[in-house]
Design a protein around this motif. Structure first.
Motif, PDB file in Angstrom:
ATOM      1  N   PHE A  31      36.722  31.160  41.514  1.00  0.00           N
ATOM      2  CA  PHE A  31      38.031  31.413  40.867  1.00  0.00           C
ATOM      3  C   PHE A  31      39.318  30.179  41.408  1.00  0.00           C
ATOM      4  N   PHE A  32      39.898  29.695  40.578  1.00  0.00           N
ATOM      5  CA  PHE A  32      41.087  28.817  40.989  1.00  0.00           C
ATOM      6  C   PHE A  32      41.989  29.440  42.245  1.00  0.00           C
ATOM      7  N   TYR A  33      42.342  30.745  41.985  1.00  0.00           N
ATOM      8  CA  TYR A  33      43.133  31.345  42.935  1.00  0.00           C
ATOM      9  C   TYR A  33      42.182  31.656  44.498  1.00  0.00           C
ATOM     10  N   GLN A  34      41.069  31.265  44.447  1.00  0.00           N
ATOM     11  CA  GLN A  34      40.258  31.562  45.812  1.00  0.00           C
ATOM     12  C   GLN A  34      40.774  30.292  46.450  1.00  0.00           C
ATOM     13  N   GLY A  35      41.061  29.301  45.918  1.00  0.00           N
ATOM     14  CA  GLY A  35      41.420  28.108  46.787  1.00  0.00           C
ATOM     15  C   GLY A  35      42.676  28.290  47.319  1.00  0.00           C
ATOM     16  N   PHE A  36      43.420  29.401  46.875  1.00  0.00           N
ATOM     17  CA  PHE A  36      44.906  29.336  47.528  1.00  0.00           C
ATOM     18  C   PHE A  36      44.790  29.789  48.862  1.00  0.00           C
TER      19      PHE A  36
ATOM     20  N   THR B 107      42.026  32.867  51.449  1.00  0.00           N
ATOM     21  CA  THR B 107      42.823  33.661  50.476  1.00  0.00           C
ATOM     22  C   THR B 107      42.639  35.039  50.795  1.00  0.00           C
ATOM     23  N   SER B 147      40.035  38.433  46.287  1.00  0.00           N
ATOM     24  CA  SER B 147      40.021  37.200  46.088  1.00  0.00           C
ATOM     25  C   SER B 147      41.162  36.560  45.504  1.00  0.00           C
ATOM     26  N   ALA B 148      41.711  37.460  44.466  1.00  0.00           N
ATOM     27  CA  ALA B 148      42.917  36.930  43.427  1.00  0.00           C
ATOM     28  C   ALA B 148      43.821  37.927  43.362  1.00  0.00           C
ATOM     29  N   LEU B 219      44.719  27.931  33.951  1.00  0.00           N
ATOM     30  CA  LEU B 219      44.873  28.669  35.225  1.00  0.00           C
ATOM     31  C   LEU B 219      45.136  29.949  34.600  1.00  0.00           C
ATOM     32  N   ASP B 222      41.615  31.643  33.792  1.00  0.00           N
ATOM     33  CA  ASP B 222      40.950  31.415  34.823  1.00  0.00           C
ATOM     34  C   ASP B 222      41.751  32.853  35.829  1.00  0.00           C
ATOM     35  N   PHE B 223      42.932  32.861  36.273  1.00  0.00           N
ATOM     36  CA  PHE B 223      43.542  33.693  37.093  1.00  0.00           C
ATOM     37  C   PHE B 223      43.808  35.207  36.403  1.00  0.00           C
ATOM     38  N   TYR B 226      40.179  37.268  36.590  1.00  0.00           N
ATOM     39  CA  TYR B 226      39.984  37.851  37.473  1.00  0.00           C
ATOM     40  C   TYR B 226      40.289  39.224  37.734  1.00  0.00           C
ATOM     41  N   TRP B 261      54.296  36.955  35.695  1.00  0.00           N
ATOM     42  CA  TRP B 261      52.972  36.008  36.154  1.00  0.00           C
ATOM     43  C   TRP B 261      52.900  36.593  37.461  1.00  0.00           C
ATOM     44  N   HIS B 262      51.760  36.886  38.056  1.00  0.00           N
ATOM     45  CA  HIS B 262      51.598  37.442  39.386  1.00  0.00           C
ATOM     46  C   HIS B 262      52.194  38.298  39.661  1.00  0.00           C
ATOM     47  N   HIS B 309      50.533  30.003  50.059  1.00  0.00           N
ATOM     48  CA  HIS B 309      49.292  29.723  49.271  1.00  0.00           C
ATOM     49  C   HIS B 309      48.873  28.648  50.095  1.00  0.00           C
TER      50      HIS B 309
END
Lengths: 36, 377
Positions: A31-36, B107, B147-148, B219, B222-223, B226, B261-262, B309
């Motif tokens: 996942f992209f956010y894993q990279g954060f 993360t 993770s997210a 993005l 993907d985000f 999760y 968002w988030h 981040h």
């Protein structure tokens, strides 16, 4: 109580999406956010 | 590791969700909590290995003991802060070559850090009591939110204890629908956009304009995917998982964007960075300049959010751009209200042309802010 055909459509849609995930999806892609 | 299945791959999710369905057989909240905590620890070990798990658990135990004996807040925050900064700085030289699992470690710890800050501040404010050891682990390292996100507040966690109603057909179907939606978004839609359209902004200036839009869409897919999976797993396990997105593409300004968002990160930034900084400034002689205080607080909050981040220039720029956007947006609103009044501002806001233009500008602003983040090194 929802009609049976509506539930059948929902189940079919879930099955189709999961089948697409297995057939087309790339295993192991992070996942992209894993990279954060 | 673990039979060759990569963390957060399709195989991982199918395996985990099968396990989650098995856990729903447990009808006693405590039994289910124990089993879920075991899963958290297993996934943590899977993600960061023995050393990482030992380090994090060591920090958590230290922090928990400090919390129990009632040391000052600074001492309570110190262990988590040390781990957080240590991992951020320690992995910097290797950041270009690290694998997804190592990145997860960074993360995960970041999210653990935010949860820890929220826990300490909530307990200090007297809003909630100190958790039991099991609840502490369950709150701090939930595998489905590690993770997210989302970043559940401790207050929200206390307000929604684990529940174990029987798994009905409709509940099972709704949960599976949500999980399937997430997996489809991530492993089909986002994957297709990523593999077909995204180049890391290496394909020339004209394509970069299109790629900025596609990168933002990718993005989101993907985000939010999760989070869909996390919410679905929470529904199955009887755990409350807060929603993290609310149609972010419809945001009409940057402040509105951060409420869509988030969402849980936005709330965390507001509660633990923006409000304390703003209050501290208001208590000084600068308190007369309310707009100035709010602008400084927004700036500090978003710059730190960017650095949270990653300690890199792209994320610093990303934080600075959003800080600038939020400050300008807030100042524009304040000036319009001062000059023309609240009624006029309400009518202005409701005008369909203003709404469409504002929404398009916000979309483009956020998409462009991602340029350095998404640019290939």
């Amino acid at each position: 109580m929802k009609p049976a055909y509506k539930i059948a459509i929902r189940i079919l849609w879930v099955a189709l999406r999961l089948a697409a995930v297995v057939a087309l999806g790339k295993s192991g892609s992070p996942f992209f956010y894993q990279g954060f | 590791m673990t039979a060759g299945i990569e963390l957060f791959s399709i195989g991982f999710w199918f395996l985990t969700i099968s396990g989650v369905f098995a856990v729903t057989v447990l009808r006693q909240p405590r039994h289910r909590l124990v089993m879920v905590v075991c899963v958290h620890l297993l996934v943590l070990y899977w993600a960061v290995g023995g050393t990482g798990t030992a380090l994090l658990l060591g920090a958590l135990v230290t922090a928990y003991v400090a919390l129990r004996v009632g040391s000052p807040t600074i001492a309570l925050i110190a262990p988590a802060l040390a781990v957080f900064i240590g991992f951020k700085l320690g992995t910097l030289p290797a950041i270009r070559s690290v694998s997804g699992q190592e990145l997860l470690a960074i993360t995960g710890y970041s999210y653990v850090f935010l949860r820890w800050v929220d826990l300490v501040r909530t307990i200090r404010a007297g809003v909630a009591a100190c958790p039991s050891p099991l609840d502490f682990i369950h709150y701090m390292i939930p595998f489905h939110m590690l993770s997210a996100g989302p970043i559940q507040t401790y207050r929200d966690y206390v307000d929604h204890p684990i529940s174990c109603p029987p798994l009905t057909f409709h509940k099972g179907l709704s949960s599976t629908e949500r999980i399937a939606k997430g997996l489809f978004k991530k492993f089909v839609l986002a994957h297709i956009i990523q593999s077909v359209c995204l180049t890391g902004f290496q394909a020339g200036p004209w394509y970069t304009v299109l790629e900025l839009q596609l990168f933002f869409i990718w993005l989101y897919l993907d985000f939010s995917a999760y989070c869909d999976v996390a919410v679905g797993i929470g529904m199955l396990l009887g755990l409350h998982v807060p929603e993290n997105f609310n149609r972010p593409y419809l945001a009409r300004n940057v402040i509105d964007f951060w409420e869509r968002w988030h969402i849980t990160l936005g709330q965390s930034v507001r509660a633990h960075l923006f409000v304390p900084v703003q209050l501290a400034l208001m208590r000084t002689r600068l308190g007369r300049y309310r707009l100035g205080c709010a602008s400084v607080a927004f700036g500090v909050a978003f710059l730190l959010c960017g650095l949270w981040h990653q300690f890199t220039m792209p994320f610093f720029l990303w934080g600075a751009i959003h800080a600038g956007g939020v400050v300008i947006c807030n100042a524009y609103k304040t000036i319009l209200i001062r000059r023309y009044g609240k009624k006029w501002f309400k009518r202005y806001n409701a005008h369909p042309v203003v709404r469409v233009v504002a929404t398009v500008i916000t979309f483009e602003f956020v998409a462009c802010s991602l340029y350095w983040v998404g640019k290939a090194p």
